[in-house]
Design a protein around this motif. Structure first.
Motif, PDB file in Angstrom:
ATOM      1  N   THR A 369      27.553  43.707  39.190  1.00  9.92           N
ATOM      2  CA  THR A 369      28.545  42.467  38.954  1.00  9.92           C
ATOM      3  C   THR A 369      29.761  42.405  39.352  1.00  9.92           C
ATOM      4  O   THR A 369      30.759  42.931  38.742  1.00  9.92           O
ATOM      5  CB  THR A 369      28.285  42.393  37.283  1.00  9.92           C
ATOM      6  OG1 THR A 369      29.134  41.396  36.790  1.00  9.92           O
ATOM      7  CG2 THR A 369      28.693  43.797  36.784  1.00  9.92           C
ATOM      8  N   GLY A 370      29.953  42.099  40.680  1.00 10.37           N
ATOM      9  CA  GLY A 370      31.162  41.927  41.519  1.00 10.37           C
ATOM     10  C   GLY A 370      31.472  40.661  41.724  1.00 10.37           C
ATOM     11  O   GLY A 370      32.227  40.665  42.618  1.00 10.37           O
ATOM     12  N   SER A 371      31.515  39.768  41.008  1.00  5.85           N
ATOM     13  CA  SER A 371      31.933  38.509  41.306  1.00  5.85           C
ATOM     14  C   SER A 371      32.783  38.019  40.415  1.00  5.85           C
ATOM     15  O   SER A 371      33.172  36.770  40.269  1.00  5.85           O
ATOM     16  CB  SER A 371      30.893  37.713  41.601  1.00  5.85           C
ATOM     17  OG  SER A 371      30.056  37.485  40.223  1.00  5.85           O
ATOM     18  N   ALA A 372      33.808  38.619  39.786  1.00  3.48           N
ATOM     19  CA  ALA A 372      34.778  38.077  38.801  1.00  3.48           C
ATOM     20  C   ALA A 372      35.824  37.348  39.401  1.00  3.48           C
ATOM     21  O   ALA A 372      36.240  36.510  38.798  1.00  3.48           O
ATOM     22  CB  ALA A 372      35.472  39.204  38.096  1.00  3.48           C
ATOM     23  N   GLY A 373      36.305  37.661  40.646  1.00  5.87           N
ATOM     24  CA  GLY A 373      37.008  36.790  41.609  1.00  5.87           C
ATOM     25  C   GLY A 373      38.160  37.608  42.327  1.00  5.87           C
ATOM     26  O   GLY A 373      38.893  38.294  41.579  1.00  5.87           O
ATOM     27  N   CYS A 374      38.137  37.339  43.470  1.00  2.00           N
ATOM     28  CA  CYS A 374      39.212  37.951  44.255  1.00  2.00           C
ATOM     29  C   CYS A 374      39.235  37.110  45.637  1.00  2.00           C
ATOM     30  O   CYS A 374      38.622  36.170  45.804  1.00  2.00           O
ATOM     31  CB  CYS A 374      38.604  39.274  44.805  1.00  2.00           C
ATOM     32  SG  CYS A 374      37.291  39.462  45.858  1.00  2.00           S
TER      33      CYS A 374
END
Length: 439
Positions: A369-374
């Motif tokens: 789960t690495g798509s929180a936002g960057c």
């Protein structure tokens, strides 16, 4: 008219006059909570730019607001950038908190006080059903999921936040001003619930100094690895980065491995596993993934999974260790996507059954789960994933988890691109835990 013109001229200069006023260097900012791992306690951490006292005043919600007070210490942190910016990191531990009681607090000193925040002391019962938000790779620029997480946290949807590595992008940038700005951004979440972390690759500058100094996790490893209990779960946070930044010391890799082994042995003592049957790990770089970005879990076998043979002595990986001690769920980030795997070990699928793959699975369950936002945007997927890939999404978003009881754990993925829609969910059901569950 000349008078009016003078007024307008003065008003035009107002922004410049405001900008010239120096900040209050003793004013607390970047307030965040973390759990010490000891029942009835909480750590409040914040930053000032001059040294002041470290005080938290607090009380029960509905009672006298600040009838209790605790003091702590401030540690000088000098960033290693060119400006050598100085800041003071304050830590105060609140003890003797009543489980499930709601508290109101502020922090600081007579030199300045923070806004007023509130939190609920964690329930220390093994029958508690904690609710988590979990994600990695949340940046200062394009933190897309942050607004939704802010609202949900303040609505009381979560007991704990798990941030699985990669903060701010990057905390050391602009002489650590980006780190300051990011910590201000997450205050609207982290000042209300414990914000539990592990390091990612974007924290590596100056030997992870911004990460090690800004966060206050349990144990005595400067937040690099630690474990804690909540509800029926034993949760382990680890650093995958010890496998990649060997210039900071190969001994860290072996120290962590030995610590993990001892911690898992202790968690598997019959009396401990009976009370906290779920073992959940969180680390930044995944053992498996199917992204098309030529990373270490696609271009070559994961160091975290299988270890490294190019070191002296060879460095052991973690997959066999976690399997041997019956780790149930493994949480990862790093890939800017969401991916749910079938139960997997040794690159092979071990579903509980064809109809119910997560009911009594025969191997750990992995979630990325690495798509929180960057600012680096989301990744693309390999069009031909291996058989262990069960569900994939490139939407921005984050995950939720609830450990209901000794046998049932729920996971779901929220799409921020689709206005908070739940796009994936599973129940992991286990009648047995430990290595015997694989048999």
């Amino acid at each position: 008219m000349r008078c009016a013109g003078a007024v307008w001229a003065f008003l035009g200069l107002a922004p410049l006059l405001v900008m010239s006023v120096p900040p209050i260097w003793t004013q607390p900012e970047q307030v965040h909570l973390s759990y010490t791992g000891v029942p009835g306690s909480m750590v409040v951490t914040w930053t000032t730019f001059n040294k002041t006292e470290s005080v938290v005043e607090y009380g029960f919600v509905g009672g006298r607001p600040f009838e209790m007070s605790s003091k702590g210490d401030a540690t000088l942190f000098v960033d290693s950038g060119k400006e050598k910016r100085r800041m003071f990191i304050h830590r105060v531990t609140l003890r003797g908190l009543k489980p499930t009681a709601a508290y109101v607090y502020h922090c600081g000193s007579d030199g300045g006080w923070s806004d007023v925040f509130y939190f609920t002391a964690l329930n220390d019962s093994s029958s508690f059903s904690p609710r988590f938000a979990l994600y990695g790779d949340l940046g200062n620029e394009n933190p897309q999921s942050l607004a939704r997480l802010q609202k949900e946290t303040q609505q009381g949807m979560y007991d704990v936040i798990l941030h699985i590595g990669d903060f701010a992008y990057d905390m050391d940038e602009d002489n650590a001003r980006i780190g300051d700005e990011f910590m201000r951004q997450i205050q609207s979440i982290a000042a209300y619930v414990p914000y539990m972390t592990c390091p990612g690759n974007h924290e590596n500058a100056y030997n992870f100094s911004n990460y090690r100094n800004r966060f206050s996790m349990p144990g005595n490893t400067e937040s690099l690895w630690y474990s804690w209990n909540l509800g029926s779960a034993h949760i382990i946070s680890l650093s995958t980065e010890v496998y990649f930044y060997l210039k900071f010391g190969l001994e860290l890799l072996f120290r962590q491995y030995e610590w993990l082994k001892k911690d898992l042995e202790e968690a598997n003592r019959p009396e401990n596993r009976a009370q906290r049957p779920w073992i959940i790990t969180m680390g930044h770089r995944p053992m498996y993934c199917s992204d098309d970005d030529q990373d270490d879990c696609t271009r070559f076998d994961s160091y975290v999974r299988l270890g490294r043979t190019d070191t002296k002595p060879p460095a052991p990986g973690l997959e066999d260790l976690f399997y041997r001690y019956g780790v149930d769920v493994e949480l990862w980030a790093h890939e800017h996507t969401y991916e749910r795997l079938w139960p997997v070990y040794g690159d092979k699928v071990y579903n509980g059954s064809f109809e119910q793959p997560y009911v009594n699975p025969k191997a750990p369950v992995h979630i990325i789960t690495g798509s929180a936002g960057c600012r680096e945007r989301t990744d693309r997927f390999n069009p031909n994933p291996k058989g262990w890939s069960a569900f994939r999404s490139t939407d921005y978003g984050y995950s939720r988890m609830q450990v209901f009881n000794a046998t049932h754990l729920y996971l779901e993925q929220v799409s921020d691109d689709q206005d908070g829609k739940v796009i994936d969910s599973i129940w992991v059901v286990k009648e047995k835990h430990g290595v015997s569950a694989w048999l």
